[in-house]
Design a protein around this motif. Sequence first.
Motif, short mmCIF file in Angstrom:
data_model
loop_
_atom_site.label_atom_id
_atom_site.label_comp_id
_atom_site.label_asym_id
_atom_site.label_seq_id
_atom_site.Cartn_x
_atom_site.Cartn_y
_atom_site.Cartn_z
N THR A 50 -13.30 -35.50 21.69
CA THR A 50 -13.81 -37.06 21.75
C THR A 50 -15.00 -36.96 20.37
N LYS A 51 -15.33 -38.18 19.77
CA LYS A 51 -16.64 -37.87 19.06
C LYS A 51 -18.16 -37.85 19.74
N ASN A 52 -17.89 -37.79 20.79
CA ASN A 52 -18.94 -37.71 21.82
C ASN A 52 -19.39 -36.09 21.53
N GLU A 53 -17.68 -35.30 22.31
CA GLU A 53 -18.02 -34.17 21.62
C GLU A 53 -18.15 -33.62 20.64
N LEU A 54 -18.36 -34.15 19.10
CA LEU A 54 -18.59 -34.15 17.62
C LEU A 54 -20.05 -34.05 17.78
N TRP A 55 -20.69 -34.69 18.84
CA TRP A 55 -22.12 -35.50 18.94
C TRP A 55 -23.01 -34.49 19.16
N LEU A 56 -22.39 -34.52 20.37
CA LEU A 56 -23.15 -33.21 21.02
C LEU A 56 -22.99 -31.66 20.39
N GLU A 57 -21.83 -31.11 19.25
CA GLU A 57 -22.19 -30.12 18.43
C GLU A 57 -22.58 -30.23 17.35
N VAL A 58 -22.89 -31.64 16.73
CA VAL A 58 -23.52 -31.65 15.56
C VAL A 58 -25.36 -31.52 16.54
N ARG A 60 -26.46 -29.68 18.17
CA ARG A 60 -27.13 -28.10 19.12
C ARG A 60 -27.06 -27.63 18.12
N ASP A 61 -25.99 -27.91 16.52
CA ASP A 61 -26.50 -27.44 15.68
C ASP A 61 -27.34 -27.62 14.32
N LEU A 62 -28.06 -28.68 14.67
CA LEU A 62 -29.02 -29.10 14.02
C LEU A 62 -30.26 -28.70 14.42
N SER A 63 -30.39 -28.69 16.49
CA SER A 63 -31.63 -28.55 16.68
C SER A 63 -31.24 -26.75 16.49
N ASN A 108 -29.10 -40.19 19.87
CA ASN A 108 -28.50 -40.73 20.28
C ASN A 108 -28.05 -39.68 21.97
N PRO A 109 -27.19 -40.79 22.02
CA PRO A 109 -26.92 -40.69 24.11
C PRO A 109 -26.68 -39.35 24.09
N MET A 110 -25.52 -38.41 23.37
CA MET A 110 -24.92 -37.18 23.28
C MET A 110 -26.82 -36.15 23.58
N SER A 111 -26.90 -36.43 22.88
CA SER A 111 -28.15 -35.49 22.44
C SER A 111 -29.11 -35.69 24.21
N GLN A 112 -29.50 -37.55 24.26
CA GLN A 112 -30.18 -37.42 25.66
C GLN A 112 -29.86 -36.75 27.29
N ALA A 113 -27.87 -37.15 26.78
CA ALA A 113 -27.35 -36.56 28.03
C ALA A 113 -27.69 -34.74 28.02
N GLU A 120 -31.40 -25.50 26.88
CA GLU A 120 -30.75 -24.18 25.85
C GLU A 120 -30.17 -24.59 25.35
N SER A 121 -30.02 -26.37 24.71
CA SER A 121 -29.42 -26.87 23.59
C SER A 121 -30.26 -27.12 22.28
N PHE A 122 -32.15 -26.59 22.90
CA PHE A 122 -33.07 -27.30 21.84
C PHE A 122 -33.55 -26.47 21.84
N LYS A 123 -33.30 -25.57 21.21
CA LYS A 123 -34.08 -23.94 20.50
C LYS A 123 -35.15 -24.67 19.55
N TYR A 124 -35.77 -25.55 19.36
CA TYR A 124 -37.23 -25.96 19.45
C TYR A 124 -38.32 -26.33 20.66
N LEU A 125 -37.17 -26.65 21.66
CA LEU A 125 -38.09 -27.28 22.38
C LEU A 125 -38.31 -26.02 23.10
N GLN A 126 -37.80 -25.23 23.53
CA GLN A 126 -37.96 -24.01 23.36
C GLN A 126 -39.09 -22.98 23.24
N ILE A 127 -39.36 -22.99 22.26
CA ILE A 127 -40.44 -22.24 20.85
C ILE A 127 -41.44 -23.28 21.76
N ILE A 128 -41.64 -24.47 21.62
CA ILE A 128 -42.97 -25.08 22.15
C ILE A 128 -43.42 -24.66 23.70
#
Length: 185
Positions: A50-58, A60-63, A108-113, A120-128
């Motif tokens: 789905t497009k949502n699966e793409l959003w989720l991958e994007v 995680r990649d950006l994070s 974006n809704p997928m990052s929020q979900a 764990e997908s948000f490495k930046y938040l783990q560092i903080i």
Amino acid sequence: MAGLKNQTKQNIINLTIKLIDDNGYTNISLRKLVLKLGLTTGSFYKHFSTKNELWLEVTRDLSQQIANTASKNIDLGMTPEQNIVALAVSFLEQYQTHPNIMDFLLFNPMSQADLNQSSESFKYLQIIDQLITEVINKNHMNKDKQTLFIQLWSFIQGYGILIKNNSVSLDQSIIQITLNNFLKE
């Protein structure tokens, strides 16, 4: 064959990131995306259900990219407080240079979900989170870690939105003053 499939998937992710950066994520359609890549819609669905699966991958990649950039500003010779400021500056610089990417990453809704399920997908938040733990331990504070995290993260996001909207410019001293105020018991 698997290498080509993985390359196509990464090409879709990379082009999506570029399109988000250029135009924002709300303006992306799958039809335009696959046309730019010279793919069919069927080819897209071989890589993402789905497009949502793409959003989720994007997301995680950006994070990961932002965490990698931010990690370069962390210095083991600095205090955790100094590293938090350096990390915040790095993150806020992204708002200056890539405001559409930051909007996508944070709203974006997928990052929020995904964030609601696990950070764990948000490495930046783990560092903080790790730096906040170090600050609390170093200063023997009774301050609640979650409260400090929410205060700091809310400030960084809010400041980023102000920067994005050209309401203020990035000022490291504001970050330092705000952090010092948050650390007062």
